[in-house]
Design a protein around this motif. Structure first.
Motif, PDB file in Angstrom:
ATOM      1  N   ASP A 197       0.627  -1.054   0.079  1.00  0.00           N
ATOM      2  CA  ASP A 197      -0.101  -0.146   0.166  1.00  0.00           C
ATOM      3  C   ASP A 197       0.437   0.974   0.382  1.00  0.00           C
ATOM      4  N   ASP A 238      -3.395   0.814  -3.283  1.00  0.00           N
ATOM      5  CA  ASP A 238      -3.509  -0.691  -2.706  1.00  0.00           C
ATOM      6  C   ASP A 238      -2.975  -1.612  -4.243  1.00  0.00           C
ATOM      7  N   ASN A 287     -10.900  -1.735  -4.331  1.00  0.00           N
ATOM      8  CA  ASN A 287     -11.823  -1.815  -2.878  1.00  0.00           C
ATOM      9  C   ASN A 287     -10.878  -0.955  -2.027  1.00  0.00           C
ATOM     10  N   GLY A 332     -11.339   1.902   0.557  1.00  0.00           N
ATOM     11  CA  GLY A 332     -12.171   2.401   1.641  1.00  0.00           C
ATOM     12  C   GLY A 332     -12.188   4.179   1.536  1.00  0.00           C
ATOM     13  N   HIS A 386      -8.939   4.498   3.148  1.00  0.00           N
ATOM     14  CA  HIS A 386      -8.070   2.996   3.691  1.00  0.00           C
ATOM     15  C   HIS A 386      -8.814   2.301   2.499  1.00  0.00           C
ATOM     16  N   SER A 387      -7.219   1.325   2.930  1.00  0.00           N
ATOM     17  CA  SER A 387      -6.844   0.215   2.003  1.00  0.00           C
ATOM     18  C   SER A 387      -7.866  -1.398   3.113  1.00  0.00           C
ATOM     19  N   ASP A 388      -7.914  -1.987   1.998  1.00  0.00           N
ATOM     20  CA  ASP A 388      -9.408  -3.028   2.441  1.00  0.00           C
ATOM     21  C   ASP A 388      -8.346  -4.310   3.913  1.00  0.00           C
ATOM     22  N   GLY A 428     -13.076  -3.994   7.808  1.00  0.00           N
ATOM     23  CA  GLY A 428     -15.034  -3.684   6.816  1.00  0.00           C
ATOM     24  C   GLY A 428     -15.813  -2.377   7.667  1.00  0.00           C
ATOM     25  N   ASP A 480      -3.632  -7.888   6.104  1.00  0.00           N
ATOM     26  CA  ASP A 480      -3.296  -8.201   4.922  1.00  0.00           C
ATOM     27  C   ASP A 480      -2.317  -6.384   5.473  1.00  0.00           C
ATOM     28  N   THR A 511      -2.311  -2.414   5.051  1.00  0.00           N
ATOM     29  CA  THR A 511      -2.946  -1.488   5.843  1.00  0.00           C
ATOM     30  C   THR A 511      -2.113  -0.614   6.107  1.00  0.00           C
TER      31      THR A 511
END
Length: 357
Positions: A168, A185, A250, A252, A295-297, A301, A336, A338
């Protein structure tokens, strides 16, 4: 530029040295001079010692972050200490210059605040503490610095499994009244993912004056030689007072305005591989209290947006770190790479913060 990260768990006093060594390595990567590397090491030692003595452990996250374009995009060392400990009952006393912690080197958080270019701290009893310091190439010009005018950005980046590089990346660019925050990401994780997100960061610099849809199309061409990435760009136009958001993949996004949080949605696809034929741009008004979180996945969530007025006035990197910390726990490590990046409105004159990003 790939995202180099040092993540050091601090569960006993033997790890304090590991944090200091990591800070020195980060300083060397940022090409800081010997005096500023020593400053980074001293601040890192104090933050790590506090984790052992007062929080029953935590971890220190060290990122290399870009400063303002006027600084020639030189890198600074950003140190963030995170814990789920008892918190600090008297933050004002802890921040006082000369206030020292037991068995520390005698620096104290107040001294860390003075020698770092930026320093901020957020703590709540029973919830824990996040402390952040950034070390630039030059020492701070004065002790109580007024933040520059305009929006502020900040972020934190954690690799999966304490890897050397994160897949990321985040950055921001400015062109006139347009301030753009990007989070990328890279597909998967590891060096190839880091290469993809780094390519997105590099390509954004060439199109800082363009609107988000054009930015994403340009990034799509630049990322074709990589495995691709999910990318979101949020552009604040100070002239119109509006935020323009577009995302593919993906990543957010949550926008806070008038005390209410609203999700901003990205389109399916992969920048550089499977991008949609047209890019949808969402537009929202930007007010004095607005705050945007990308933010990344790697972030769960169902994370809960912060609603703490004190926190929302902190350095954006501290806000990002608290979001990251509170979305997980020691028993639930990141799943993952982040990354969390924050865009906030102009911060108040006379705050205790440093110069900001």
């Amino acid at each position: 530029m790939m995202s180099r990260v040092w993540e050091v768990p601090v569960d006993d006093s033997t790890r304090v040295r590991d944090v200091r060594v990591a800070a020195e390595a980060a300083g060397a990567c940022a090409e800081l001079g010997p005096d500023r590397i020593a400053t980074a090491a001293l601040v890192a030692t104090e933050l790590a010692t506090n984790l052992v003595r007062h929080a029953d452990g935590g971890y220190v996250l060290i990122n290399l972050v870009e400063r303002a374009p006027a600084d020639g995009r030189r890198l600074s060392v950003q140190l963030v200490a995170l814990d789920h400990g008892p918190g600090i009952a008297d933050v004002a006393a802890a921040m006082r210059d000369g206030y020292t912690t037991a068995a520390s080197l005698g620096a104290g958080l107040g001294t860390c605040r003075r020698i770092a270019n930026d320093f901020d701290l957020h703590s709540l009893p029973g919830r824990g503490t996040v402390a952040m310091a950034r070390i630039d190439h030059e020492p701070p010009a004065d002790r109580y610095r007024t933040p520059p005018r305009g929006p502020h950005t900040g972020g934190v980046n954690v690799p999966l499994g304490r890897a050397e590089y994160s897949g990321d990346a985040w950055t921001r660019v400015c062109a006139g009244d347009r301030h753009t925050l990007l989070l990328a990401d890279g597909l998967g994780h590891g060096p190839k993912a880091a290469e993809a997100s780094g390519a997105a960061v590099d390509a954004l610099r060439d199109v800082a004056d363009r609107p988000p849809a054009e930015m994403l199309r340009h990034l799509g061409r630049a990322l074709r030689r990589t495995r691709g990435a999910a990318v979101a760009v949020a552009q604040l136009d100070l002239g119109s007072g509006r935020l323009h958001f577009a995302g593919i993949g993906n990543v957010g996004a949550r926008l806070r305005t008038d005390g209410t949080w609203k999700a901003m949605l990205s389109q399916p696809g992969i920048v550089g591989a499977q991008a949609p034929a047209s890019v949808t741009v969402q537009r929202q008004p930007w007010q004095d209290d607005s705050l945007l979180v990308l933010h990344s996945d790697g972030l769960p969530g169902r994370w809960t947006p912060p609603d703490d007025a004190v926190l929302l006035g902190c350095d954006p990197a501290v806000v990002a770190a608290v979001v990251l910390r509170d979305a997980g726990s020691a028993a639930r490590p990141v799943r993952d790479d982040t990354c969390v990046a924050v865009l906030g409105a102009e911060r108040g004159v006379g705050s205790r913060h440093g110069s900001g990003g």
